[in-house]
Write a protein that holds these residues in place. Sequence first.
Motif, mmCIF file in Angstrom:
data_model
loop_
_atom_site.group_PDB
_atom_site.id
_atom_site.type_symbol
_atom_site.label_atom_id
_atom_site.label_comp_id
_atom_site.label_asym_id
_atom_site.label_seq_id
_atom_site.Cartn_x
_atom_site.Cartn_y
_atom_site.Cartn_z
ATOM 1 N N GLU A 462 0.933 -1.232 -0.149
ATOM 2 C CA GLU A 462 0.053 -0.032 0.066
ATOM 3 C C GLU A 462 0.986 1.168 -0.079
ATOM 4 O OE1 GLU A 462 -2.159 -0.580 3.408
ATOM 5 O OE2 GLU A 462 -3.669 -2.010 2.527
ATOM 6 N N VAL A 463 0.463 2.148 -0.866
ATOM 7 C CA VAL A 463 1.496 3.314 -1.186
ATOM 8 C C VAL A 463 0.399 4.586 -1.311
ATOM 9 C CG1 VAL A 463 3.095 4.723 -2.531
ATOM 10 C CG2 VAL A 463 3.316 2.198 -2.400
ATOM 11 N N GLY A 464 0.693 5.577 -0.466
ATOM 12 C CA GLY A 464 -0.272 6.605 -0.479
ATOM 13 C C GLY A 464 0.467 7.910 -0.130
ATOM 14 N N VAL A 465 -0.207 8.971 -0.233
ATOM 15 C CA VAL A 465 0.466 10.259 0.136
ATOM 16 C C VAL A 465 -1.010 11.150 0.388
ATOM 17 C CG1 VAL A 465 0.281 11.443 -2.375
ATOM 18 C CG2 VAL A 465 1.675 12.187 -0.408
ATOM 19 N N ARG A 466 -0.698 11.837 1.466
ATOM 20 C CA ARG A 466 -2.050 12.850 1.836
ATOM 21 C C ARG A 466 -1.346 14.188 1.822
ATOM 22 N NH1 ARG A 466 -6.825 12.503 4.319
ATOM 23 N NH2 ARG A 466 -7.358 14.272 5.283
ATOM 24 N N ALA A 467 -2.130 15.212 1.378
ATOM 25 C CA ALA A 467 -1.543 16.619 1.096
ATOM 26 C C ALA A 467 -2.773 17.241 2.105
ATOM 27 C CB ALA A 467 -1.503 17.017 -0.150
ATOM 28 N N ASP A 468 -2.206 17.903 3.139
ATOM 29 C CA ASP A 468 -3.039 18.959 3.795
ATOM 30 C C ASP A 468 -2.597 20.430 3.746
ATOM 31 O OD1 ASP A 468 -4.913 17.074 5.050
ATOM 32 O OD2 ASP A 468 -3.297 16.413 6.385
ATOM 33 N N GLY A 469 -3.517 21.165 3.336
ATOM 34 C CA GLY A 469 -3.284 22.487 3.464
ATOM 35 C C GLY A 469 -4.276 23.194 4.661
ATOM 36 N N PHE A 470 -3.642 23.986 5.593
ATOM 37 C CA PHE A 470 -4.440 24.771 6.398
ATOM 38 C C PHE A 470 -4.020 26.080 6.436
ATOM 39 C CE2 PHE A 470 -4.920 25.880 11.115
ATOM 40 C CZ PHE A 470 -6.440 25.164 11.249
ATOM 41 N N VAL A 478 -0.485 26.755 5.939
ATOM 42 C CA VAL A 478 0.758 25.684 6.020
ATOM 43 C C VAL A 478 0.371 24.644 5.315
ATOM 44 C CG1 VAL A 478 1.544 24.120 7.907
ATOM 45 C CG2 VAL A 478 0.771 26.349 8.574
ATOM 46 N N PHE A 479 1.302 24.145 4.432
ATOM 47 C CA PHE A 479 1.044 22.900 3.843
ATOM 48 C C PHE A 479 2.104 21.604 4.305
ATOM 49 C CE2 PHE A 479 2.532 20.382 0.269
ATOM 50 C CZ PHE A 479 1.111 19.806 -0.366
ATOM 51 N N GLU A 480 1.335 20.838 4.361
ATOM 52 C CA GLU A 480 1.997 19.430 4.920
ATOM 53 C C GLU A 480 1.721 18.204 4.054
ATOM 54 O OE1 GLU A 480 4.143 18.867 7.176
ATOM 55 O OE2 GLU A 480 4.224 20.692 8.457
ATOM 56 N N PRO A 481 2.569 17.950 3.438
ATOM 57 C CA PRO A 481 2.582 16.467 2.590
ATOM 58 C C PRO A 481 2.799 15.453 3.809
ATOM 59 C CG PRO A 481 4.682 17.464 2.022
ATOM 60 C CD PRO A 481 4.107 18.358 2.941
ATOM 61 N N SER A 482 2.244 14.071 3.663
ATOM 62 C CA SER A 482 2.162 13.073 4.531
ATOM 63 C C SER A 482 2.218 11.824 3.646
ATOM 64 C CB SER A 482 0.935 13.093 5.464
ATOM 65 O OG SER A 482 1.009 14.420 6.303
ATOM 66 N N PRO A 483 3.545 11.305 3.563
ATOM 67 C CA PRO A 483 3.511 10.135 2.662
ATOM 68 C C PRO A 483 3.289 8.858 3.502
ATOM 69 C CG PRO A 483 5.796 10.894 3.097
ATOM 70 C CD PRO A 483 4.861 11.902 3.521
ATOM 71 N N ARG A 484 2.866 7.749 3.005
ATOM 72 C CA ARG A 484 2.633 6.414 3.794
ATOM 73 C C ARG A 484 2.903 5.429 2.834
ATOM 74 N NH1 ARG A 484 -2.153 8.363 6.999
ATOM 75 N NH2 ARG A 484 -1.574 10.947 7.483
ATOM 76 N N LEU A 485 3.409 4.364 3.630
ATOM 77 C CA LEU A 485 3.890 3.192 2.816
ATOM 78 C C LEU A 485 3.496 1.730 3.744
ATOM 79 C CD1 LEU A 485 5.348 1.555 0.725
ATOM 80 C CD2 LEU A 485 7.584 2.077 2.001
ATOM 81 N N ALA A 486 3.170 0.790 3.416
ATOM 82 C CA ALA A 486 2.803 -0.362 3.943
ATOM 83 C C ALA A 486 3.258 -1.608 3.224
ATOM 84 C CB ALA A 486 1.382 -0.398 4.551
ATOM 85 N N VAL A 487 3.911 -2.791 3.673
ATOM 86 C CA VAL A 487 4.219 -3.814 3.032
ATOM 87 C C VAL A 487 3.933 -4.914 4.088
ATOM 88 C CG1 VAL A 487 5.968 -5.008 1.950
ATOM 89 C CG2 VAL A 487 6.037 -2.774 1.897
ATOM 90 N N LYS A 488 3.333 -5.990 3.415
ATOM 91 C CA LYS A 488 3.100 -7.163 4.103
ATOM 92 C C LYS A 488 3.372 -8.428 3.198
ATOM 93 C CE LYS A 488 -0.803 -8.896 7.046
ATOM 94 N NZ LYS A 488 -2.250 -8.702 7.718
ATOM 95 N N ARG A 489 4.117 -9.425 3.947
ATOM 96 C CA ARG A 489 4.707 -10.355 3.345
ATOM 97 C C ARG A 489 4.245 -11.730 3.737
ATOM 98 N NH1 ARG A 489 5.658 -14.019 -0.064
ATOM 99 N NH2 ARG A 489 7.700 -14.604 -0.860
ATOM 100 N N PHE A 490 3.333 -12.609 3.007
ATOM 101 C CA PHE A 490 2.898 -13.768 3.742
ATOM 102 C C PHE A 490 3.909 -14.931 3.486
ATOM 103 C CE2 PHE A 490 -0.787 -11.145 2.668
ATOM 104 C CZ PHE A 490 -1.546 -11.255 3.823
ATOM 105 N N LEU A 491 3.925 -15.880 4.471
ATOM 106 C CA LEU A 491 4.956 -16.977 4.674
ATOM 107 C C LEU A 491 4.099 -18.245 5.106
ATOM 108 C CD1 LEU A 491 7.915 -15.473 6.417
ATOM 109 C CD2 LEU A 491 7.544 -15.472 3.861
ATOM 110 N N ARG A 492 4.530 -19.296 4.868
ATOM 111 C CA ARG A 492 3.735 -20.667 5.272
ATOM 112 C C ARG A 492 2.512 -20.754 4.638
ATOM 113 N NH1 ARG A 492 5.626 -20.976 11.705
ATOM 114 N NH2 ARG A 492 7.995 -20.976 11.162
#
Length: 782
Positions: A462-470, A478-492
């Motif tokens: 899962e790859v994403g980015v959030r861009a908040d402007g306040f 105020v501008f704040e970019p917020s990158p997000r990354l998640a990886v899951k590897r299944f075994l067995r």
Amino acid sequence: MLRIRSFALLLLAQGVCAVGADAQLGTVQGRVREVEGSAVFGATVSLFRGGTRAFVTDTDRLGSFRITDVTPGPWEVRVAALGYAEHLEAVELGLAGTVEVDIRLERSALVLEGIDVEAERSRERIRFEELGGATVRELDAEDVRGVPGVGEPDPVRAIEVLPGVVSTSDFSAAFHVRGGSQDQNLILLDGMPIFSPFHLGGLFSVFNADMIDRVELMSGGFAAEHGGRVSSVLEIESDAGQGEFDGDAAVSLLSTRVAVGGRLPDAMADALGQASIRYRVSARRSYFDVLFKPVFEFPYHLTDLQAVVEGWTPSGDRLTITAYTGADVFDLTQIEDEGFPLRVDWDWGNDALGIRWSRARRGGGSLDLRANVSSFDTGLLFPDFDDTDFSSRIQQAQIRADLDTRPSPRWGVQVGSSVERMEYANSFQTGGTSFGSGAGRGWLLGNYAQARYSLPRRWLVEVGVRADGFLQDPGGTVFEPSPRLAVKRFLREGELALKFAAGRYTQFIHSLRDEELPLGLDVWVVAREDVPHTVSDQVQIGVEGWRDIDWFWSIEGYYRSFDGVVTLNTVDNPNDDSDDILGGTGLSWGADLMIRKETGDVNGWLAVSFLKAERSFPDLLSPLTPSPEITYPPIFDRRLDVDFVLTYPAPWGWTGGLRWNFGTGIPYTRAVGSYAYYSPRYVEGGGLDWTGDGDEAATGGYGVVLGERNSARYPFYHRLDVSFRRSFPKKWGALTPYVNLVNVYNQRNVLFYFYQYEEDPPVRSGISMFPVLPTFGLEISF
């Protein structure tokens, strides 16, 4: 960079191999609805061939399901759900094809043995297979009722038993997640933020257990669609009922409550353009003020009103309206005793209203539009002190759109946008003069995009980015970019998974409540020029898996930094409104363990959490320039927290519940000594006398010498709670009496210490939390 590139090449190679091997596989997808068009949530959809089940999934809130990587050929689709007749349907899947089915279920009073167990097992397993890096724990209505507590079931109190969650006092339902402050938790009721969801100064929450379908806590790694808070997301979903007239009522030592649900007549629903409209409304009120009035004045009462209306169009669109209003009134001004030492009128409460429209998309995904408004108000009046008055208000309005698409069996893409308006006003005045006030507003423009790639039982990315402007008022943008990354590897073969998540999270609102007080006021402020916003960078890594079909386990470690945490400035200049709030930084790291038995007559879980947290602020009491930083552990820095929860069959048809909680001591600032103040007095003949000559008039009292901030710790905390409940079926419904016994062995857990310095030597005394406390109640279903 080399490691990232190597990982990307490895993932690409896996994908290429998978494409070659799976080129002939297809997809079975569709929706499961009732005859009149409303979706069936949580239905178990299975694919059978030759009497053997090969695939299983469950339906989402819109009744949609999707099963990928299905081998071509004939299949039998079986759909089972509680309260419905089982549905069987034969389908033929071609090479690399897609079969779309639209299934309508008939209601049935016949309960098929094993469906409830299979449904729960399916939901837990699907969450394990389809969630990437997010840490999600769910409690349903039965789980909430099974956790022993004070007075009545409470969904917010119940989440205290989950890993990573810390509570600092028996007298407060406020919670802290993985080193975050209590105001850094985003609490949502059907998507609407609730700012201060507590009654009786924090003793229990505003949520009526009879209106709750499920409670879901995301304690870390949540995706880019979630913004506004940096610590956790607590989602509470209302139960609109099944459309049949029914009701639940209860009497406890805290309050009386009732909830009623049903369905509007078909003609009325048709006139409103809906195939069906179901609803559920509830009311709750404490009754001690009424019960005790003939004997003495009891100046406190609470009220809650909540409603949810759910409409379904003939095409399967869902329209949901949720409303909540609640108030606490603590009015000592009505007491007529002239000798009463302190008359105060204190009231507070939340109001929220939201509307949401959802449309399922062909092939999976949905379009979701929502609008809501939420507010929290509190006021504190002392009429005997020149009408000293304190008031605080926070309000938020939001418009939001989310689009979830599934362009291919492997990919999912979600985008969204929101506009939020936040406004606050705080005031303190006495004798007609204002001694402190603050007001401001801000506009938060949030946009996000996230993509999800899945190789079933192999990879989830899962790859994403959030861009908040306040837009601050007063202040700039105020501008704040917020990158997000998640990886899951299944075994067995999918029974074990390694998971990783990292991201940035932002927050533009704060509560200035003193978290070291067991009871207190939430005073909210919005970020502005002199109030920093919070930015938190977080990373977590873990491993989770299943043993057989009943046991789930998970171990996760995390690290979080916080920039822009706030506290009140104790040495502010009363003539300068811009220095009331002090900004600082924070840090937390730790690990959580959970072992849970999902099914069977005896089930429950063990949660073990380790946490180390700290906060750093400028020490403005120091004479040095610039001010040095002081770093200390906050009150929620409980290093070790253990929860053991068990539900089991008790004798004579009763169901037993048990919770044992152990925690190391939370920090406090220790008093290390005292000294006497001497006030000089004029002596006839001239001069000042500082000694007092034994005359107490010369002694101005005692001063206290404090150690380093929060450098000492209270003793270990531990408590055993048990509960028993039994349902007695009746022709018209059921009666369910229940008994809770809090602190079975009467452990005297310390709330705080105080000192008597006039004694020689000084005496330290302590105030304890709950003693052994039996409570009981009666639930009525009809």
